[in-house]
Design a protein around this motif. Structure first.
Motif, PDB file in Angstrom:
ATOM      1  N   UNK A   1       0.875  -1.168   0.000  1.00 24.61           N
ATOM      2  CA  UNK A   1       0.000   0.000   0.000  1.00 24.61           C
ATOM      3  C   UNK A   1       0.910   1.214   0.000  1.00 24.61           C
ATOM      4  N   UNK A   2       1.193   1.706  -1.170  1.00 23.52           N
ATOM      5  CA  UNK A   2       2.283   2.669  -1.360  1.00 23.52           C
ATOM      6  C   UNK A   2       1.768   3.925  -2.056  1.00 23.52           C
ATOM      7  N   UNK A   3       2.152   5.089  -1.518  1.00 22.65           N
ATOM      8  CA  UNK A   3       1.898   6.383  -2.157  1.00 22.65           C
ATOM      9  C   UNK A   3       0.412   6.668  -2.336  1.00 22.65           C
ATOM     10  N   UNK A   4      -0.378   6.335  -1.324  1.00 19.24           N
ATOM     11  CA  UNK A   4      -1.791   6.694  -1.297  1.00 19.24           C
ATOM     12  C   UNK A   4      -2.004   7.844  -0.309  1.00 19.24           C
ATOM     13  N   UNK A   5      -3.198   8.409  -0.313  1.00 17.20           N
ATOM     14  CA  UNK A   5      -3.484   9.397   0.720  1.00 17.20           C
ATOM     15  C   UNK A   5      -3.515   8.711   2.079  1.00 17.20           C
ATOM     16  N   UNK A   6      -4.313   7.646   2.205  1.00 19.49           N
ATOM     17  CA  UNK A   6      -4.305   6.781   3.389  1.00 19.49           C
ATOM     18  C   UNK A   6      -3.980   5.371   2.900  1.00 19.49           C
ATOM     19  N   UNK A   7      -2.969   4.771   3.469  1.00 18.83           N
ATOM     20  CA  UNK A   7      -2.608   3.428   3.019  1.00 18.83           C
ATOM     21  C   UNK A   7      -3.712   2.424   3.283  1.00 18.83           C
ATOM     22  N   UNK A   8      -4.188   2.390   4.538  1.00 19.58           N
ATOM     23  CA  UNK A   8      -5.203   1.410   4.931  1.00 19.58           C
ATOM     24  C   UNK A   8      -6.151   2.059   5.914  1.00 19.58           C
ATOM     25  N   UNK A   9      -7.435   2.075   5.571  1.00 23.64           N
ATOM     26  CA  UNK A   9      -8.451   2.637   6.449  1.00 23.64           C
ATOM     27  C   UNK A   9      -9.331   1.498   6.948  1.00 23.64           C
TER      28      UNK A   9
ATOM     29  N   UNK B   1       5.115   5.376   2.375  1.00 22.31           N
ATOM     30  CA  UNK B   1       5.077   6.619   1.591  1.00 22.31           C
ATOM     31  C   UNK B   1       3.646   7.111   1.341  1.00 22.31           C
ATOM     32  N   UNK B   2       2.762   6.846   2.297  1.00 19.57           N
ATOM     33  CA  UNK B   2       1.423   7.412   2.251  1.00 19.57           C
ATOM     34  C   UNK B   2       1.378   8.675   3.109  1.00 19.57           C
ATOM     35  N   UNK B   3       0.326   9.466   2.942  1.00 18.65           N
ATOM     36  CA  UNK B   3       0.164  10.610   3.844  1.00 18.65           C
ATOM     37  C   UNK B   3      -0.132  10.094   5.249  1.00 18.65           C
ATOM     38  N   UNK B   4      -1.125   9.201   5.382  1.00 19.82           N
ATOM     39  CA  UNK B   4      -1.383   8.493   6.637  1.00 19.82           C
ATOM     40  C   UNK B   4      -1.247   7.000   6.356  1.00 19.82           C
ATOM     41  N   UNK B   5      -0.437   6.325   7.129  1.00 19.58           N
ATOM     42  CA  UNK B   5      -0.227   4.898   6.878  1.00 19.58           C
ATOM     43  C   UNK B   5      -1.461   4.075   7.171  1.00 19.58           C
ATOM     44  N   UNK B   6      -2.004   4.196   8.387  1.00 16.83           N
ATOM     45  CA  UNK B   6      -3.118   3.354   8.814  1.00 16.83           C
ATOM     46  C   UNK B   6      -4.064   4.194   9.661  1.00 16.83           C
ATOM     47  N   UNK B   7      -5.352   4.150   9.322  1.00 20.36           N
ATOM     48  CA  UNK B   7      -6.347   4.933  10.048  1.00 20.36           C
ATOM     49  C   UNK B   7      -7.466   4.007  10.518  1.00 20.36           C
ATOM     50  N   UNK B   8      -7.835   4.122  11.801  1.00 20.70           N
ATOM     51  CA  UNK B   8      -8.800   3.208  12.406  1.00 20.70           C
ATOM     52  C   UNK B   8      -9.976   3.982  12.994  1.00 20.70           C
ATOM     53  N   UNK B   9     -11.149   3.363  12.926  1.00 22.41           N
ATOM     54  CA  UNK B   9     -12.327   3.965  13.534  1.00 22.41           C
ATOM     55  C   UNK B   9     -13.293   2.857  13.966  1.00 22.41           C
ATOM     56  N   UNK B  10     -13.634   2.826  15.234  1.00 22.80           N
ATOM     57  CA  UNK B  10     -14.613   1.891  15.783  1.00 22.80           C
ATOM     58  C   UNK B  10     -14.321   0.436  15.383  1.00 22.80           C
ATOM     59  N   UNK B  11     -13.081   0.037  15.547  1.00 29.66           N
ATOM     60  CA  UNK B  11     -12.668  -1.322  15.184  1.00 29.66           C
ATOM     61  C   UNK B  11     -11.976  -1.975  16.378  1.00 29.66           C
ATOM     62  N   UNK B  12     -12.232  -3.268  16.576  1.00 29.59           N
ATOM     63  CA  UNK B  12     -11.670  -3.948  17.743  1.00 29.59           C
ATOM     64  C   UNK B  12     -11.391  -5.407  17.442  1.00 29.59           C
ATOM     65  N   UNK B  13     -10.581  -5.988  18.320  1.00 32.17           N
ATOM     66  CA  UNK B  13     -10.254  -7.421  18.249  1.00 32.17           C
ATOM     67  C   UNK B  13      -9.605  -7.811  16.928  1.00 32.17           C
ATOM     68  N   UNK B  14      -8.837  -6.908  16.382  1.00 33.86           N
ATOM     69  CA  UNK B  14      -8.062  -7.224  15.185  1.00 33.86           C
ATOM     70  C   UNK B  14      -6.613  -7.519  15.570  1.00 33.86           C
TER      71      UNK B  14
END
Length: 426
Positions: free
Chosen positions: A256-264, A280-293
């Motif tokens: 996941x390379x050169x995206x605005x957010x790599x993984x949402x 090389x993303x703006x934000x590598x990993x963004x999380x919201x209301x997620x658990x037990x991963x």
């Protein structure tokens, strides 16, 4: 006498030429209808202005440059029944009917091979189609319909196919147990879009220059692996991978390379995210209301901001490589004794006041984040960051590493120059 002979020769030539052209235009469906079951209908090079229907087991094969074209209100090619093979044909759909498919497929056990579609709306539509193989095809759209569209279709394989300028490149809804392998998707909204479909395999695809590389939503037991999601940054909400309302899904060994957010990741639970290169993303990993991963053995390199999270507790995040993390190996196990925290302070602040994005990574914002730390249950923390990356990270085509070196060198030279001038003035 001579004039009569000339007229006779001309008439003979007209009889030889025009019946062939008319026959080519008028007899394709007739040839299909006359063919025996499991027979082969071979079309010679030419342009056939006709919409055709294949409703019995047979093979329709183009020999040379074969184009079937229609601007009517029905698909250019409609496939029904079982065991239809369509190959080596170019299809042009110029009808104005909304959501019209160039190639419509229903039934089972069909093969669509080396078919090249230019469509005003949908490219290839699988509607209650099962055990169908779509391979080595190209779909060129106009962003008003999906390139390949699956509805209530199971156990199909789409591989080695290229889609460009679709609404969504490959769209899968209410369709279980499908495989999407080794395709290339570009210039669409979502490169790969999975909705309410379980046990999907998305493997070894390249999805680039879309609004989002892939949106995997409302799914269970899906596998997303060995894909490249890159340069998906055309929109303020662009991501390499959007994992939404997913359960028991495995996301592994992707780039996941050169995206605005790599993984949402949003409202996702009980998933495994391992071995991914998020760089090389703006934000590598963004999380919201997620658990037990479970998140481990990933590499986060060269991102402007590695991760942000809101209301995402009880995730196991361990043994990832973060280039921004402090590293101190006191046990010799290749793990740092200093945890790496991803505080959602900035994300929460800009959600309420978007204008504060102008102050991203400013000294004052960093001080505020240190002073007003978020509660631990809202923070993603890697308790044992890796000392070294678990994978060999390939340089992004834009060569961000070189750019980082140039910027760093410039800063060092500037600092030394200022220091020397200061000493001379003193």
């Amino acid at each position: 006498m001579r004039r009569g002979i000339d007229h006779g020769l001309l008439a003979a030539l007209l009889l030889l030429v025009f019946p062939l052209l008319v026959g080519a235009e008028e007899t394709v469906q007739a040839r299909i209808d006359e063919a025996s079951a499991y027979g082969v209908v071979r079309l010679p090079s030419g342009v056939y202005d006709e919409a055709i229907v294949l409703s019995k087991p047979l093979t329709l094969e183009g020999i040379g440059e074969v184009t079937i074209r229609s601007c009517g209100q029905s698909p250019v090619i409609s496939v029904f029944g079982r065991h239809v093979v369509l190959k080596h044909i170019r299809v042009i759909s110029c009808g104005k009917t909304s959501d019209l498919a160039a190639v419509y497929v229903t039934g089972s056990d069909h093969v669509i091979h080396d078919v090249h579609v230019k469509a005003r709306h949908r490219g290839i539509q699988l509607d209650q189609a099962h055990h169908v193989t779509v391979s080595h095809c190209t779909i060129q759209g106009e962003k008003s319909g999906n390139g390949i569209d699956l509805w209530e279709s199971t156990q199909n394989v789409i591989h080695d196919t290229a889609v460009a300028h679709g609404k969504d490149g490959i769209y899968i809804e209410n369709s279980h147990n499908n495989r999407v392998v080794s395709n290339h998707i570009a210039y669409s909204r979502y490169g790969i879009h999975v909705m309410f479909s379980n046990r999907i395999i998305v493997r070894n695809n390249v999805s680039e220059k879309n609004v989002a590389g892939a949106m995997v939503m409302g799914t269970e037991q899906t596998i997303v692996e060995q894909n490249v999601f890159t340069r998906n940054l055309q929109h303020v909400h662009s991501q390499g991978l959007l994992l939404y309302d997913a359960k028991k899904t495995k996301v592994r060994n992707n780039r996941m390379v050169a995206n605005r957010v790599g993984m949402y990741v949003e409202r996702a639970h009980d998933n495994e995210l391992t071995g991914n290169d998020v760089s090389y993303n703006f934000i590598g990993m963004q999380w919201n209301e997620s658990s037990n991963n479970h998140v481990s053995d990933n590499s986060f390199i060269g991102n402007v901001y590695d991760g942000q999270a809101v209301r995402s507790a009880d995730n196991v995040i361990v043994r990832n490589y973060w280039d921004a993390a402090s590293k101190l190996d006191v046990t010799g196990k290749g793990e740092s004794a200093i945890p790496y925290r991803m505080d959602p302070f900035f994300l929460a602040l800009t959600a309420r006041i978007p204008e504060y994005q102008w102050f991203f990574h400013s000294p004052g914002m960093i001080v505020l984040q240190k002073l007003l730390r978020s509660p631990d249950e809202q923070v993603l923390t890697d308790d044992a960051p890796l000392i070294e990356t678990p994978m060999v990270t390939k340089d992004d085509p834009s060569q961000p590493t070189i750019l980082l070196y140039v910027i760093s060198a410039g800063m060092i030279i500037g600092s030394l120059t200022g220091f020397i001038k200061g000493r001379k003035r003193a």
